[in-house]
Design an enzyme around this catalytic site. Structure first.
Site, PDB file in Angstrom:
ATOM      1  N   CYS A  29       9.575  25.630  -8.160  1.00 32.83           N
ATOM      2  CA  CYS A  29       9.342  24.803  -9.348  1.00 32.83           C
ATOM      3  C   CYS A  29      10.104  25.362 -10.547  1.00 32.83           C
ATOM      4  O   CYS A  29       9.614  26.256 -11.232  1.00 32.83           O
ATOM      5  CB  CYS A  29       7.847  24.718  -9.629  1.00 32.83           C
ATOM      6  N   CYS A  80       8.326  25.094 -13.916  1.00 33.60           N
ATOM      7  CA  CYS A  80       7.240  26.053 -14.161  1.00 33.60           C
ATOM      8  C   CYS A  80       7.777  27.470 -14.410  1.00 33.60           C
ATOM      9  O   CYS A  80       7.275  28.175 -15.274  1.00 33.60           O
ATOM     10  CB  CYS A  80       6.283  26.153 -12.971  1.00 33.60           C
ATOM     11  N   ASP A  81       8.766  27.891 -13.623  1.00 33.23           N
ATOM     12  CA  ASP A  81       9.109  29.321 -13.587  1.00 33.23           C
ATOM     13  C   ASP A  81      10.403  29.711 -14.292  1.00 33.23           C
ATOM     14  O   ASP A  81      10.738  30.898 -14.344  1.00 33.23           O
ATOM     15  CB  ASP A  81       9.175  29.793 -12.117  1.00 33.23           C
TER      16      ASP A  81
END
Ligand SMILES: Cc1cc2nc3c(=O)[nH]c(=O)nc-3n(C[C@H](O)[C@H](O)[C@H](O)COP(=O)(O)OP(=O)(O)OC[C@H]3O[C@@H](n4cnc5c(N)ncnc54)[C@H](O)[C@@H]3O)c2cc1C
Length: 324
Positions: A144, A147-148
Site C-alpha cells: 500500500c 499508507c506507507d
C-alpha cells in the site's frame, strides 16, 4: 466521529432478518438500507472501511468533496450509528445453508442465524509469489503505497505493477523517496486514468523499468535488492532498493464463495443479477466482490449495490415471512 463503528453485544445463536458480511462501503450501504427497511440487521466485518483504510483523498463520491478516506469512514460509521445497526468486528468463516435459515459461523464470537445474508466482502491484495516476498513482509515490503510512502522518505524504492494503484503509488512515493523504480511487465499501461501515466512520466526521480518482471527480493534483516528480468532481452539485473511496493491488483473471494456453494463468474467474482441476487436464494452480494456493473469498482458503486442488495433482502424476507 470514530474510525471504529459502535459495536454491540449480540448473543451467539441470536437470529436476524439479515446478516451483512463485510465492513467496507458495500456493507455500509446495505446496513443503512436494511435498517431503514426495519429489518433486524447484524453487520459482521473484519476491517472497518475496507479498502478505504488504504486510500488517501477521495474526490469522486458525490457530495463529499475532496474528503480524506479516513473521514469518509467516520461519516459512514456515524450514519449507521444513527440507525443503531449492531456491528461485530469478526471474521465470517462459513455460511451454512440449512434450507429454512442460514447459520453464519464466525472466527471468534460464535454463530448467528439469519433469514438472508448480504456479502460485501470486497477483494484481497494480490501477492507476487517470488522468493523473499514472505521473508521480508513488513521489513521493506508494502502492499500500500498510499499508507506507507512516508516511511520511505529519502530512500530508494521500487513499485511493481502497471495499473492505477502502481502509477498512483509511484507518484506519491516520488515526493518522499530519492529514487523510484517503476517495474512493469509490459511497455504500455492499462490504468483507467491515462492522466496518471503522464503525471508520473514528468517526475524526474521516477525511472521506468519496462518489459520486466521481479524474480526475487533479497536482503539481510531488511530489503536490499530486487532481482529483475527483462522479458525481451533476458537480461537479469539487481536494483539496490530499501523498499518494494507490490501494487499488482486484487483477487476476488472465489474460495470463500465456492466453499459456501455460491457461484462465481469466469474471473472468480461472485455472480449476481441486476438485483444483486447470487445463485443461492436468500444470499445477496454487493460491491467489489461481485461481477456486477461490468466490474466498475468504486465507493459510489459499492454503496449503491449495497442499497440494492438490502432492497432485495427486504423483499425476500417479507415474502418468506408472509408464507409462514
Ligand atoms: C488505495 C486505494 C484507493 C482508492 N481510491 C478510490 C477513490 O478515490 N474513489 C473510489 O470511488 N474508490 C477508490 N478505491 C476503491 C474503493 O475503495 C473500493 O471500490 C471499495 O472500497 C469497495 O467496497 P467493498 O465494500 O465492496 O469492498 P472492500 O472495501 O474491499 O471491503 C470489504 C470488507 O469486507 C471485509 N471482509 C472480507 N471478508 C470477510 C469475512 N470473511 N468476514 C468478515 N469481513 C470480511 C473486509 O475486512 C472489508 O472490511 C480505492 C481503493 C484503493 C485500494
Amino acid at each position: 466521529m470514530s474510525l471504529l463503528p459502535r459495536t454491540t453485544s449480540v448473543k451467539p445463536g441470536e437470529k436476524f432478518d439479515v446478516i451483512i458480511v463485510g465492513l467496507g462501503p458495500a456493507a455500509y450501504g446495505a446496513a443503512l438500507y436494511s435498517a431503514r427497511y426495519m429489518l433486524k440487521t447484524l453487520v459482521i466485518g473484519e476491517t472497518p472501511g475496507g479498502q478505504l483504510t488504504e486510500a488517501g483523498i477521495v474526490d469522486d463520491y458525490l457530495g463529499l468533496i475532496e474528503i480524506q478516506a479516513s473521514d469518509m469512514i467516520k461519516v459512514f460509521n456515524k450514519h449507521i450509528e444513527k440507525y443503531e445497526v449492531p456491528v461485530l468486528l469478526d471474521i465470517v468463516e462459513k455460511i451454512e445453508n440449512r434450507g429454512d435459515e442460514f447459520v453464519v459461523k464466525t472466527k471468534r464470537k460464535g454463530e448467528f442465524k439469519a433469514d438472508s445474508v448480504i456479502l460485501g466482502i470486497g477483494v484481497k491484495r494480490r501477492k507476487l509469489g517470488v522468493p523473499g516476498e514472505q521473508e521480508f513482509a513488513g521489513r521493506g515490503i508494502s502492499y500500500c503505497s498510499v499508507c506507507d510512502a512516508p516511511l520511505f522518505k529519502n530512500r530508494v524504492v521500487a513499485v511493481i505493477g502497471g495499473g492505477d494503484s502502481a502509477l498512483e503509488g509511484a507518484e506519491i512515493l516520488s515526493s518522499y523517496s530519492t529514487k523510484v523504480y517503476l517495474i512493469h511487465r509490459r511497455d504500455t499501461f492499462k490504468g483507467q486514468q491515462p492522466i496518471y501515466v503522464e503525471t508520473v512520466k514528468k517526475k524526474p526521480n521516477v525511472e521506468f523499468v519496462l518489459n520486466s518482471v521481479v524474480k526475487e527480493i533479497k536482503g539481510d534483516k531488511v530489503v536490499k535488492q530486487v532481482v529483475v528480468e527483462n522479458l525481451k532481452t533476458g537480461e537479469i539485473k539487481e536494483l539496490n532498493v530499501n523498499g518494494v511496493f507490490i501494487e499488482i491488483g486484487f483477487d476476488p473471494p472465489t474460495d470463500f464463495a465456492k466453499s459456501n456453494g455460491i457461484e462465481t463468474d469466469t474471473n472468480g467474482y461472485i455472480k449476481v443479477d441486476e438485483w444483486m441476487r447470487t445463485s443461492v436464494p436468500g444470499v445477496f452480494a454487493a460491491g467489489d466482490c461481485t461481477s456486477a456493473w461490468l466490474g466498475f469498482r468504486q465507493v459510489i458503486t459499492a454503496v449503491a449495490q449495497g442499497a440494492v442488495a438490502a432492497t432485495s433482502a427486504y423483499r425476500y424476507v417479507t415474502e418468506k415471512k408472509g408464507k409462514k
